[in-house]
Design a protein around this motif. Structure first.
Motif, short mmCIF file in Angstrom:
data_model
loop_
_atom_site.label_atom_id
_atom_site.label_comp_id
_atom_site.label_asym_id
_atom_site.label_seq_id
_atom_site.Cartn_x
_atom_site.Cartn_y
_atom_site.Cartn_z
N UNK A 181 0.82 -1.21 0.00
CA UNK A 181 0.00 0.00 0.00
C UNK A 181 0.85 1.26 0.00
N UNK A 182 1.98 1.21 0.73
CA UNK A 182 2.81 2.42 0.83
C UNK A 182 3.94 2.48 -0.21
N UNK A 183 3.94 1.51 -1.09
CA UNK A 183 4.95 1.55 -2.17
C UNK A 183 6.38 1.34 -1.70
N UNK A 184 6.58 0.50 -0.68
CA UNK A 184 7.95 0.21 -0.23
C UNK A 184 8.66 -0.63 -1.29
N UNK A 185 9.96 -0.40 -1.43
CA UNK A 185 10.75 -1.22 -2.38
C UNK A 185 11.12 -2.56 -1.76
N UNK A 186 11.40 -2.52 -0.46
CA UNK A 186 11.88 -3.73 0.22
C UNK A 186 11.16 -3.89 1.56
N UNK A 187 10.72 -5.10 1.82
CA UNK A 187 10.18 -5.43 3.15
C UNK A 187 11.10 -6.49 3.76
N UNK A 188 11.60 -6.20 4.97
CA UNK A 188 12.43 -7.20 5.65
C UNK A 188 11.67 -7.71 6.87
N UNK A 189 11.50 -9.02 6.93
CA UNK A 189 10.74 -9.64 8.02
C UNK A 189 11.71 -10.30 9.00
N UNK A 190 11.71 -9.80 10.22
CA UNK A 190 12.50 -10.40 11.30
C UNK A 190 11.69 -11.59 11.85
N UNK A 191 12.38 -12.59 12.39
CA UNK A 191 11.66 -13.74 12.94
C UNK A 191 12.29 -14.17 14.27
N UNK A 192 11.59 -15.05 14.95
CA UNK A 192 12.11 -15.57 16.22
C UNK A 192 13.20 -16.59 15.93
N UNK A 193 14.09 -16.75 16.91
CA UNK A 193 15.14 -17.77 16.77
C UNK A 193 14.99 -18.83 17.83
N UNK A 194 13.99 -18.63 18.67
CA UNK A 194 13.77 -19.61 19.73
C UNK A 194 12.29 -19.60 20.09
N UNK A 195 11.72 -20.76 20.20
CA UNK A 195 10.36 -20.89 20.74
C UNK A 195 10.46 -21.97 21.80
N UNK A 196 9.32 -22.46 22.25
CA UNK A 196 9.37 -23.45 23.33
C UNK A 196 10.11 -24.71 22.89
N UNK A 197 9.93 -25.06 21.63
CA UNK A 197 10.72 -26.18 21.09
C UNK A 197 11.17 -25.81 19.68
N UNK A 198 12.16 -26.54 19.21
CA UNK A 198 12.71 -26.29 17.88
C UNK A 198 11.65 -26.58 16.80
N UNK A 199 10.82 -27.60 17.03
CA UNK A 199 9.83 -27.91 15.99
C UNK A 199 8.74 -26.84 15.96
N UNK A 200 8.45 -26.25 17.12
CA UNK A 200 7.53 -25.10 17.13
C UNK A 200 8.07 -23.98 16.28
N UNK A 201 9.35 -23.74 16.43
CA UNK A 201 9.98 -22.64 15.68
C UNK A 201 9.87 -22.90 14.18
N UNK A 202 10.23 -24.11 13.77
CA UNK A 202 10.21 -24.41 12.33
C UNK A 202 8.78 -24.34 11.79
N UNK A 203 7.82 -24.79 12.60
CA UNK A 203 6.43 -24.71 12.15
C UNK A 203 5.97 -23.27 12.02
N UNK A 204 6.42 -22.44 12.95
CA UNK A 204 6.05 -21.03 12.88
C UNK A 204 6.62 -20.39 11.60
N UNK A 205 7.89 -20.70 11.32
CA UNK A 205 8.51 -20.12 10.12
C UNK A 205 7.81 -20.60 8.85
N UNK A 206 7.45 -21.90 8.85
CA UNK A 206 6.73 -22.43 7.68
C UNK A 206 5.41 -21.69 7.47
N UNK A 207 4.77 -21.39 8.60
CA UNK A 207 3.48 -20.70 8.53
C UNK A 207 3.65 -19.28 7.98
#
Ligand SMILES: Nc1nc2c(ncn2[C@@H]2O[C@H](COP(=O)(O)OP(=O)(O)O)[C@@H](O)[C@H]2O)c(=O)[nH]1
Ligand SMILES: [Mg+2]
Length: 307
Positions: A181-207
């Motif tokens: 909407x605002x015409x940005x050239x680049x969007x950078x998405x930060x993410x978590x590096x730790x959740x309660x478990x490693x598989x939670x983290x990977x599932x979150x990233x997949x989502x």
């Protein structure tokens, strides 16, 4: 830039090039003992078993064919080999003009340097005239959101955020819509590096990836994995996990300044065959450098070997 790189690589130089120079320079014969010592030193510098064995067996064969007589003659061949390994991975990040916004998803374990790398990257993109937006996709802790917001203020770029505990995929979705909407050239998405478990983290990233793809199947254009060089061989396992979950397209190797294990870059190049986009050689804004194989090898070998 080159000076910063050489300074940043001091510890790795001491643990890698200086030791190799001490071993190889001077009029020594290439014998089994020397090759065994070379093997040990490469392993201690975290170059990894595969690369080390390949180097040693190649040099051994060439020595047997009398291509090299003294150990000193091995030096250019070794440098050449290391350079070719990195050159295969020397592909800078290219932010296309046609994909707007160009979406970069930044992943990696906690503390690897994701948020700091994003802050530094914003500055570089701005220098190239890009309008940048950030998304605070690490919703695991409030402090993580604030840290990104501080970088946003510092660089004067908008940060799309929700409260701690929010669904990171929802944050990414909102941010992508806002960036469009605002015409940005680049969007950078930060993410978590730790959740309660490693598989939670990977599932979150997949989502996060799945939700972005619902808006545009080509997004994210880049999945940037941030690896701390100081963790040595563990970097390879981490990379494989993220690779499997979200399909990494580029690497950032941080904290090369704080480690003597910088030789890991050769193991990474060989094992992962992924573009190394940037390296981090310090905490200052200019310490995130676009990766250039020749510069890196030159910096590593500077003052040790003039060949
Ligand atoms: N010396 C040095 N420190 C770095 C580098 N990159 C990041 N850091 C530091 O590593 C720490 C963790 O970084 P952060 O971005 O919060 O990691 P995140 O959890 O992956 O987001 C911070 O103290 C950073 O300043 C680097 O290239 N060199
Ligand atoms: Mg962070």
């Amino acid at each position: 830039m080159f000076k910063r790189l050489t300074e940043g690589l001091q510890r790795t130089k001491a643990n890698f090039t200086t030791k190799l120079a001490n071993l190889l320079l001077g009029k020594k014969e290439i014998d089994a003992e020397l090759l065994a010592e070379l093997e040990t030193q490469l392993l201690l510098a975290d170059v990894g078993v595969t690369v080390t064995q390949e180097i040693v067996s190649n040099l051994k064969k060439r020595a047997e064919q009398r291509e090299f007589v003294t150990a000193e003659e091995v030096v250019p061949a070794l440098k050449e080999y290391l350079l070719s390994l990195l050159q295969a991975c020397s592909k800078p990040l290219f932010v296309t003009k046609t994909e707007i916004p160009y979406v970069i998803l930044v992943v990696g374990v906690n503390g690897s340097g994701k948020t700091t790398t994003i802050g530094k990257l914003v500055k570089q993109l701005q220098k190239n005239g890009k309008k940048v937006m950030l998304a605070a996709g690490d919703t695991f802790r409030a402090a993580a959101i604030e840290q990104l917001q501080i970088w946003g203020e510092r660089n004067n770029v908008p940060v799309i955020a929700q409260q701690a505990g929010a669904d990171s995929a929802a944050v990414a979705y909102d941010a992508f819509s806002a960036a469009k909407a605002r015409g940005s050239d680049v969007l950078i998405v930060d993410t978590a590096g730790r959740l309660h478990t490693q598989s939670n983290l990977m599932n979150e990233l997949k989502k996060v990836v799945k939700v972005l793809k619902k808006i545009d199947a080509n997004v994210p254009h880049e999945v940037l994995l941030v690896l701390d060089a100081g963790i040595g061989q563990n970097a390879l396992n981490q990379a494989r996990e993220f690779q499997e979950a979200v399909g990494v397209t580029g690497l950032v190797l941080t904290k090369l300044d704080g480690t003597a294990k910088g030789g890991i870059i050769f193991a990474i190049a060989k094992a992962l065959q992924l573009p190394i986009r940037f390296i981090g050689v310090g905490e200052k804004i200019d310490d995130l450098q676009p990766f250039n194989a020749r510069e890196f090898v030159d910096a590593l070998f500077k003052d040790e070997w003039t060949n």
